[in-house]
Write an enzyme that holds these catalytic residues in place. Structure first.
Site, PDB file in Angstrom:
ATOM      1  N   TYR A  34      -2.074   1.075  -7.490  1.00  0.00           N
ATOM      2  CA  TYR A  34      -1.305   0.095  -6.809  1.00  0.00           C
ATOM      3  C   TYR A  34      -0.064  -0.735  -8.074  1.00  0.00           C
ATOM      4  O   TYR A  34      -0.614  -1.156  -8.355  1.00  0.00           O
ATOM      5  CB  TYR A  34      -1.645  -0.855  -5.783  1.00  0.00           C
ATOM      6  CG  TYR A  34      -2.085  -0.193  -4.623  1.00  0.00           C
ATOM      7  CD1 TYR A  34      -2.415   1.088  -4.171  1.00  0.00           C
ATOM      8  CD2 TYR A  34      -3.428  -1.076  -3.759  1.00  0.00           C
ATOM      9  CE1 TYR A  34      -2.895   1.626  -2.915  1.00  0.00           C
ATOM     10  CE2 TYR A  34      -3.725  -0.249  -2.949  1.00  0.00           C
ATOM     11  CZ  TYR A  34      -3.721   1.055  -2.255  1.00  0.00           C
ATOM     12  OH  TYR A  34      -4.730   1.563  -1.330  1.00  0.00           O
ATOM     13  N   GLY A 193       0.005   1.308  12.053  1.00  0.00           N
ATOM     14  CA  GLY A 193       0.857   2.535  11.935  1.00  0.00           C
ATOM     15  C   GLY A 193       1.724   2.229  10.547  1.00  0.00           C
ATOM     16  O   GLY A 193       1.319   2.039  10.427  1.00  0.00           O
TER      17      GLY A 193
END
Length: 281
Positions: A34, A193
């Protein structure tokens, strides 16, 4: 994962994590890939032992500065070991409490394994177990796995499963039930989502908007609250780089949904299908 958005202003990233601690957050999800180590470095700077925050990392991918995406798969046993070592270094610790093995063969969002990156799970679990025995990791988690893979991993001891899952993407319901039966934490990524093209968004659902209005909350808070109502073993990891969103996300933990709203939300059909996204969680 969102912290690298603050790379130009490291102090703001540190302050965001300190604010999370003030709000009672005690579980932070990260990975060396990340932001090419940025997230881990900020965690190292911001968090203190007395904060009592569980830092969970992930292996199975590595930073890639030359490819079309900021990461590449790193599934081979020696790459998993190197990933743990890289996480230890950037986090500045001798032991990571929990490390997720990010598999890459399940259909769904994320890079799919090809060539030498197709690795037998037993070989991967062997090195993860060795790392645990050596004291470099405390517990093993699995990410992006199906029911068969979880069952293969159970004998080694699995602390959590981290899969793409939300109100509108519930293909893994049977997997969730197995985790509940086995006392394994369920940690959904993409809990609302995703912005990836083709993936549905929880906050677009009329039932979610209605539930939010009924509870005096935002659609995002209603979507997160549904996850917590849905199963007792859910641990949420909504990512953000925005202090206001952080406060709102934490507040979702105290949101109560009435029976009518829960019934309407439970009736929302899963829309995930077999979408494959050329990206990562």
């Amino acid at each position: 994962m969102q912290l690298p958005r603050l790379a130009p202003d490291r102090a703001t990233a540190v302050a965001l994590l300190r604010r999370a601690v003030e709000l009672g957050v005690d579980h932070v999800d990260t990975a060396e890939f990340y932001g090419h180590g940025f997230s881990n470095e900020v965690i190292r700077e911001a968090l203190r032992p007395e904060d009592d925050v569980l830092v969970v990392s992930k292996v199975g991918a590595a930073p890639d500065t030359e490819g079309p995406l900021p990461l590449r798969l790193a599934q081979r046993p020696e790459e998993l070991r190197a990933g743990v070592e890289a996480n230890l270094k950037s986090l500045g610790v001798d032991r990571i409490p929990l490390v997720n093995l990010r598999r890459a063969e399940k259909a769904g969002p994320g890079l799919r394994a090809e060539g030498d990156q197709v690795v037998d799970m037993d070989d991967q679990m062997a090195v993860m177990t060795e790392l645990r025995d050596e004291g470099k990791i405390g517990a093993i988690g699995l990410s992006n796995v199906d029911l068969h893979e979880l069952r293969r991993g159970l004998p080694a001891g699995i602390a959590c499963v981290q899969n793409a899952y939300s109100l509108v993407a519930r293909d893994d319901e049977e997997l969730l039930r197995l985790c509940l039966a086995e006392g394994i934490a369920w940690v959904p990524f993409f809990p609302l989502g995703s912005a990836f093209p083709g993936m549905p968004k929880v906050t677009d659902e009329p039932a979610v908007i209605a539930a939010a209005d009924s509870a005096g909350a935002t659609p995002a808070q209603a979507g997160l609250a549904w996850l917590l109502h849905h199963a007792p073993n859910v641990l949420l990891i909504p990512g953000t780089a925005d202090p206001e969103h952080l406060v709102a996300n934490v507040a979702a933990g105290a949101l109560t949904l009435d029976a009518e709203s829960l019934a309407a939300l439970d009736a929302v059909p899963t829309r995930s299908g077999d979408i494959e996204i050329d990206g990562h969680e």
